[in-house]
Write an enzyme that holds these catalytic residues in place. Structure first.
Site, PDB file in Angstrom:
ATOM      1  N   SER A 101       0.838  -1.204   0.000  1.00 50.27           N
ATOM      2  CA  SER A 101       0.000   0.000   0.000  1.00 50.27           C
ATOM      3  C   SER A 101       0.865   1.242   0.000  1.00 50.27           C
ATOM      4  O   SER A 101       1.981   1.241   0.555  1.00 50.27           O
ATOM      5  CB  SER A 101      -0.861  -0.027   1.268  1.00 50.27           C
ATOM      6  OG  SER A 101      -1.399   1.243   1.526  1.00 50.27           O
ATOM      7  N   TYR A 147      -2.239  -1.213  10.877  1.00 53.90           N
ATOM      8  CA  TYR A 147      -2.468  -1.757   9.527  1.00 53.90           C
ATOM      9  C   TYR A 147      -1.277  -1.436   8.633  1.00 53.90           C
ATOM     10  O   TYR A 147      -0.718  -2.309   7.966  1.00 53.90           O
ATOM     11  CB  TYR A 147      -3.763  -1.185   8.924  1.00 53.90           C
ATOM     12  CG  TYR A 147      -3.833  -1.388   7.424  1.00 53.90           C
ATOM     13  CD1 TYR A 147      -4.057  -2.648   6.889  1.00 53.90           C
ATOM     14  CD2 TYR A 147      -3.613  -0.318   6.540  1.00 53.90           C
ATOM     15  CE1 TYR A 147      -4.082  -2.845   5.516  1.00 53.90           C
ATOM     16  CE2 TYR A 147      -3.629  -0.506   5.172  1.00 53.90           C
ATOM     17  CZ  TYR A 147      -3.866  -1.766   4.654  1.00 53.90           C
ATOM     18  OH  TYR A 147      -3.867  -1.960   3.305  1.00 53.90           O
ATOM     19  N   LYS A 200       1.849  -3.816   6.629  1.00 59.38           N
ATOM     20  CA  LYS A 200       2.306  -3.780   5.221  1.00 59.38           C
ATOM     21  C   LYS A 200       3.800  -3.528   5.171  1.00 59.38           C
ATOM     22  O   LYS A 200       4.536  -4.157   4.399  1.00 59.38           O
ATOM     23  CB  LYS A 200       1.551  -2.689   4.442  1.00 59.38           C
ATOM     24  CG  LYS A 200       0.075  -2.962   4.269  1.00 59.38           C
ATOM     25  CD  LYS A 200      -0.173  -4.145   3.353  1.00 59.38           C
ATOM     26  CE  LYS A 200      -1.615  -4.580   3.309  1.00 59.38           C
ATOM     27  NZ  LYS A 200      -1.848  -5.854   2.670  1.00 59.38           N
TER      28      LYS A 200
END
Ligand code: NAD
Ligand code: UFG
Length: 338
Positions: free
Chosen positions: A124, A149, A153
């Site tokens: 991302s 989150y 990643k």
């Protein structure tokens, strides 16, 4: 040889499955149905007119995954499976690290044991963190992420880079997505969030369909042309097509490859509202609220590396993204059937 698609019944995964099958690629899908409906499987089959193997399995289940590798002829993996809600990750960090990081470790270990060393990973733009200035390029330092989150990643990117250093028979592609929106042209597949949408486009489409009263714009005092946040929205089908190129890359040569998948164009929240109103003929009432914590003013890609090295470029503009999001929402007011 088949491509194993983890999380293949989710929003981006389902669109990618359709494009893979449309080019005659054999796929095998694994999904634990945590954030999707089984009917997404039926929609993919209906759209392509083709059948494919689906395993309801959690990627943290090493035994279950091993059986899939034993039963199927898997040549490479596209790894979408993961939890993705930024706010929820702040409340449930352990669940996010377990599902995303541990899940990826289990998957990689099973792949290695079965001699499959080709993977495309859903990363991302969030890994660019708060300190890099847009347009973002792949050689910028990553990290400085502000929520669990995003950290999953970033951590998975680190794990994959270390893995490649340890064994350069691997072929690994990290795809850094910007803001996927839009839906399949047919109106039969799209984004189907649970509860109150966190992201801009599903919130707008739910206002348009009458499920929500009005959009709250999270701040209009940013240093941007109209004061609202600027993002690089990309049509989910363009994103899906980027994966086909990435699979070709990892199947063609060993290496560690990193690509932004974005359009290179930034639109503000109010630009998107206007484009959506034009596409749908619906008025989107909005109020200006405070800034949302953790939001950047501006985030958009430099998309040249993917063009130069993969020959991939996003073709669908903001009007088409809005038209397709609206077609999906208006034809499926309650999302996928149970
Ligand atoms: P999604 O939630 O629609 O799809 C993810 C799928 O993975 C779901 O079908 C879910 O049921 C499945 N899944 C989750 N955990 C699993 C597990 N442990 N085992 C098996 N299946 C599991 O999300 P999406 O928008 O399609 O995103 C796909 C990937 O792209 C995610 O990794 C996400 O973090 C990443 N990504 C998404 C965006 C975005 O804005 N949508 C942006 C950047 C990156
Ligand atoms: N926004 C609003 N109102 C809303 C929702 C969003 O004004 O109800 C604004 C946000 O403040 C931001 C823009 O719309 O300026 C886009 O917000 P999204 O929540 O749709 O997307 P983000 O850019 O915040 O986050 C997305 C993904 C994350 C990913 C991040 C960076 O959802 O998973 O891009 O890639 F980490």
């Amino acid at each position: 040889m088949a491509v194993l698609v983890t999380g293949g019944l989710g929003y981006i995964g389902s669109h990618t499955c359709v494009e893979l099958m449309n080019t005659g690629t054999e796929i095998v899908v694994v999904d634990n149905l945590y954030n999707c409906k089984k009917s997404s499987y039926d929609r993919i089959k209906a759209l392509t007119g083709k059948d494919f193997k689906f395993y309801e399995c959690d990627i943290r289940d090493a035994e279950g995954l091993s059986k899939i590798f034993e039963n199927e002829n898997i040549g490479s993996v596209i790894h979408f499976a993961g939890l993705k809600a930024v706010g929820e990750s702040v409340q449930k960090p352990l669940e996010y690290f377990d599902n995303n990081v541990n899940g990826t470790l289990v998957l990689l270990d099973v792949m290695r044991k079965h001699g499959c060393k080709k993977i495309v990973f859903s990363s991302s733009a969030t890994v660019y963190g708060m300190n890099n200035v847009s347009p973002l390029t792949e050689n910028m330092e990553v990290g400085g992420v502000t929520n669990p989150y995003g950290r999953t990643k970033y951590m998975i990117e680190c794990i994959l880079k270390d893995l490649y250093v340890s064994d350069n028979e691997w072929s690994i592609c990290l795809l850094r997505y910007f803001n996927p929106i839009g839906a399949h042209k047919s109106g039969t597949m799209g984004e189907d969030p649970n509860g109150i949408p966190n992201n801009l486009m599903p919130y707008i489409t739910q206002v348009a369909i009458g499920k929500r009263e009005c959009l709250t714009v999270h701040g209009n005092d940013y240093d941007t042309p109209d004061g609202t946040g600027v993002r690089d929205y990309i049509h989910v089908v363009d994103l899906a097509l980027g994966h086909l190129k990435a699979v070709g890359k990892v199947e063609g040569e060993n290496g560690l490859f990193i690509y932004n998948l974005g359009t290179g164009i930034g639109y503000s929240v109010l630009d998107v509202v206007k484009a959506f109103e034009k596409a749908s003929g619906k008025e989107i009432p909005y109020v200006i609220g405070p800034r949302r914590s953790g939001d950047l003013a501006t985030c958009y890609s430099n998309a040249e590396k993917a063009l130069n090295e993969l020959g991939w470029k996003a073709e669908r503009g903001i009007d088409e993204m809005c038209e397709d999001s609206w077609r999906w929402q208006s034809q499926n007011p309650d999302g996928y059937p149970d």
